[in-house]
Design a protein around this motif. Structure first.
Motif, PDB file in Angstrom:
ATOM      1  N   TYR A  89     -12.783   5.659 116.983  1.00  9.24           N
ATOM      2  CA  TYR A  89     -13.359   5.108 115.751  1.00  9.24           C
ATOM      3  C   TYR A  89     -14.851   5.403 115.668  1.00  9.24           C
ATOM      4  CZ  TYR A  89      -9.032   2.411 116.197  1.00  9.24           C
ATOM      5  OH  TYR A  89      -7.723   2.040 116.350  1.00  9.24           O
ATOM      6  N   PHE A  90     -15.210   6.658 115.819  1.00  6.24           N
ATOM      7  CA  PHE A  90     -16.636   7.008 115.881  1.00  6.24           C
ATOM      8  C   PHE A  90     -17.373   6.653 114.589  1.00  6.24           C
ATOM      9  CE2 PHE A  90     -20.004  10.082 114.859  1.00  6.24           C
ATOM     10  CZ  PHE A  90     -20.923   9.721 115.840  1.00  6.24           C
ATOM     11  N   LEU A  91     -16.823   7.007 113.439  1.00  5.00           N
ATOM     12  CA  LEU A  91     -17.502   6.757 112.169  1.00  5.00           C
ATOM     13  C   LEU A  91     -17.721   5.264 111.947  1.00  5.00           C
ATOM     14  CD1 LEU A  91     -18.737   7.963 109.649  1.00  5.00           C
ATOM     15  CD2 LEU A  91     -16.487   7.866 108.549  1.00  5.00           C
ATOM     16  N   PHE A  92     -16.673   4.476 112.198  1.00  2.57           N
ATOM     17  CA  PHE A  92     -16.798   3.014 112.076  1.00  2.57           C
ATOM     18  C   PHE A  92     -17.860   2.494 113.035  1.00  2.57           C
ATOM     19  CE2 PHE A  92     -15.729  -1.161 113.813  1.00  2.57           C
ATOM     20  CZ  PHE A  92     -15.718  -1.936 112.650  1.00  2.57           C
ATOM     21  N   SER A  93     -17.841   3.006 114.250  1.00  2.00           N
ATOM     22  CA  SER A  93     -18.790   2.590 115.278  1.00  2.00           C
ATOM     23  C   SER A  93     -20.226   2.896 114.850  1.00  2.00           C
ATOM     24  CB  SER A  93     -18.470   3.301 116.594  1.00  2.00           C
ATOM     25  OG  SER A  93     -19.402   2.976 117.591  1.00  2.00           O
ATOM     26  N   LEU A  94     -20.438   4.088 114.266  1.00  2.00           N
ATOM     27  CA  LEU A  94     -21.780   4.497 113.842  1.00  2.00           C
ATOM     28  C   LEU A  94     -22.289   3.640 112.690  1.00  2.00           C
ATOM     29  CD1 LEU A  94     -24.152   6.466 114.071  1.00  2.00           C
ATOM     30  CD2 LEU A  94     -22.928   8.008 112.516  1.00  2.00           C
ATOM     31  N   VAL A  95     -21.445   3.408 111.696  1.00  2.00           N
ATOM     32  CA  VAL A  95     -21.847   2.600 110.537  1.00  2.00           C
ATOM     33  C   VAL A  95     -22.171   1.169 110.961  1.00  2.00           C
ATOM     34  CG1 VAL A  95     -21.074   1.608 108.342  1.00  2.00           C
ATOM     35  CG2 VAL A  95     -20.571   4.005 108.874  1.00  2.00           C
ATOM     36  N   ALA A  96     -21.306   0.584 111.810  1.00  2.08           N
ATOM     37  CA  ALA A  96     -21.540  -0.773 112.296  1.00  2.08           C
ATOM     38  C   ALA A  96     -22.833  -0.844 113.112  1.00  2.08           C
ATOM     39  CB  ALA A  96     -20.357  -1.237 113.141  1.00  2.08           C
ATOM     40  N   PHE A  97     -23.054   0.169 113.932  1.00  2.00           N
ATOM     41  CA  PHE A  97     -24.272   0.262 114.745  1.00  2.00           C
ATOM     42  C   PHE A  97     -25.508   0.235 113.858  1.00  2.00           C
ATOM     43  CE2 PHE A  97     -27.683   2.665 116.673  1.00  2.00           C
ATOM     44  CZ  PHE A  97     -27.686   2.295 118.007  1.00  2.00           C
ATOM     45  N   LEU A  98     -25.516   1.074 112.812  1.00  2.00           N
ATOM     46  CA  LEU A  98     -26.669   1.172 111.916  1.00  2.00           C
ATOM     47  C   LEU A  98     -26.909  -0.129 111.153  1.00  2.00           C
ATOM     48  CD1 LEU A  98     -26.121   4.774 110.527  1.00  2.00           C
ATOM     49  CD2 LEU A  98     -28.007   4.026 111.986  1.00  2.00           C
ATOM     50  N   LEU A  99     -25.844  -0.755 110.694  1.00  2.00           N
ATOM     51  CA  LEU A  99     -25.972  -2.000 109.938  1.00  2.00           C
ATOM     52  C   LEU A  99     -26.542  -3.127 110.804  1.00  2.00           C
ATOM     53  CD1 LEU A  99     -22.640  -1.967 107.894  1.00  2.00           C
ATOM     54  CD2 LEU A  99     -24.957  -1.835 106.941  1.00  2.00           C
ATOM     55  N   ILE A 100     -25.982  -3.300 111.995  1.00  2.00           N
ATOM     56  CA  ILE A 100     -26.432  -4.383 112.871  1.00  2.00           C
ATOM     57  C   ILE A 100     -27.836  -4.112 113.392  1.00  2.00           C
ATOM     58  CG2 ILE A 100     -25.968  -5.664 114.993  1.00  2.00           C
ATOM     59  CD1 ILE A 100     -22.991  -5.009 114.570  1.00  2.00           C
ATOM     60  N   ASP A 101     -28.085  -2.873 113.783  1.00  2.00           N
ATOM     61  CA  ASP A 101     -29.405  -2.503 114.289  1.00  2.00           C
ATOM     62  C   ASP A 101     -30.482  -2.768 113.242  1.00  2.00           C
ATOM     63  OD1 ASP A 101     -31.123  -0.582 116.279  1.00  2.00           O
ATOM     64  OD2 ASP A 101     -31.567  -0.116 114.178  1.00  2.00           O
TER      65      ASP A 101
END
Length: 260
Positions: A89-101
């Protein structure tokens, strides 16, 4: 994509890319006259050099060491536990990372710009935040001609990086195995952070474009992403200096902080 297959360490690859982009943007600003007429002083260059060196050689390595030590002490069995999740789930992981960060970055940044809390302990922490962030807002001399430029993205007081909650969050996820997510997430935020500090005004042009659809689309985009003129307002001496706290996603300025 497996970055480790490239045969180069993550810090080296990240450093090479970010330094190359910084050098390109500095050269562009210099060639287009953005440093003339007192817009950039010797003190600005000294602050940039000292801060960039301090971040790269001291603060970042120290923060990585501390975070990994703490994670290894608290969650030793969780090291790299999210590698399989990332591969699926790389894309989901990246989007979630950016939002939380970005949310956590805004949380710390807002705190630094708020009025001093009445609580004694919070007031002491707040004083540290303000002082650590102060250098980032010092531009040019006292003649009022200083202007924001890309090098300011690397200027921060001692402790600012370690004080931001998103710094700890991103490295904790790196420990847990989100290697590619960390790399691309931090790279996107770093490059965008450089971009919003550049002396560009294309967003202002699009917001005032003769075509109303161009104006409306840009107006909508400004509610999601932070653009250079928006961040320039934050660095101004106007009442807007308490606005536009986000470096990347103005979505949180709009929906969470009321500072858009």
């Amino acid at each position: 994509m497996n970055i480790e297959e490239l045969g180069i360490s993550l810090p080296n690859l990240f450093g090479m890319i970010s330094m190359s982009i910084m050098a390109f943007l500095v050269m562009y600003e210099w060639l287009t006259g953005k440093y003339r007429g007192g817009k950039k002083t010797k003190a600005d260059w000294k602050m940039f050099g000292l801060s960039a060196a301090g971040l790269a050689l001291v603060e970042k390595p120290l923060l990585v060491t501390v975070v990994f030590f703490v994670m290894n002490e608290v969650l030793p069995e969780r090291h790299n536990m999210l590698r399989d999740f990332e591969s699926q789930y790389f894309l989901f992981s990246l989007v979630a990372f950016l939002l939380i960060d970005e949310f956590l970055h805004g949380l710390g940044h807002n705190f630094a710009h708020k009025k001093t809390p009445k609580n004694f302990l919070l007031a002491k922490i707040h004083a540290f935040y303000r002082e650590a962030h102060r250098a980032h807002h010092l531009i040019g001399g006292n003649d009022g001609r200083g202007e924001l430029s890309v090098t300011q993205s690397a200027v921060a007081g001692w402790g600012w990086l370690m004080a931001l909650p998103n710094s700890w969050f991103t490295l904790a996820l790196l420990y847990l195995g989100l290697v590619e997510t960390w790399f691309f997430g931090v790279l996107i935020k770093t490059v965008w952070g450089m971009h919003v500090h550049t002396n560009w005004k294309y967003d202002l042009y699009l917001l005032n474009h003769p075509n109303r659809w161009v104006r409306k689309i840009m107006y909508g985009l400004c509610h999601v992403f932070t653009f250079p003129n928006q961040h320039h307002q934050h660095h101004s001496r106007s009442r807007n200096s308490a606005k536009n706290m986000q470096n990347f996603l103005s979505l949180f300025d709009w929906l969470c902080w009321g500072t858009l």
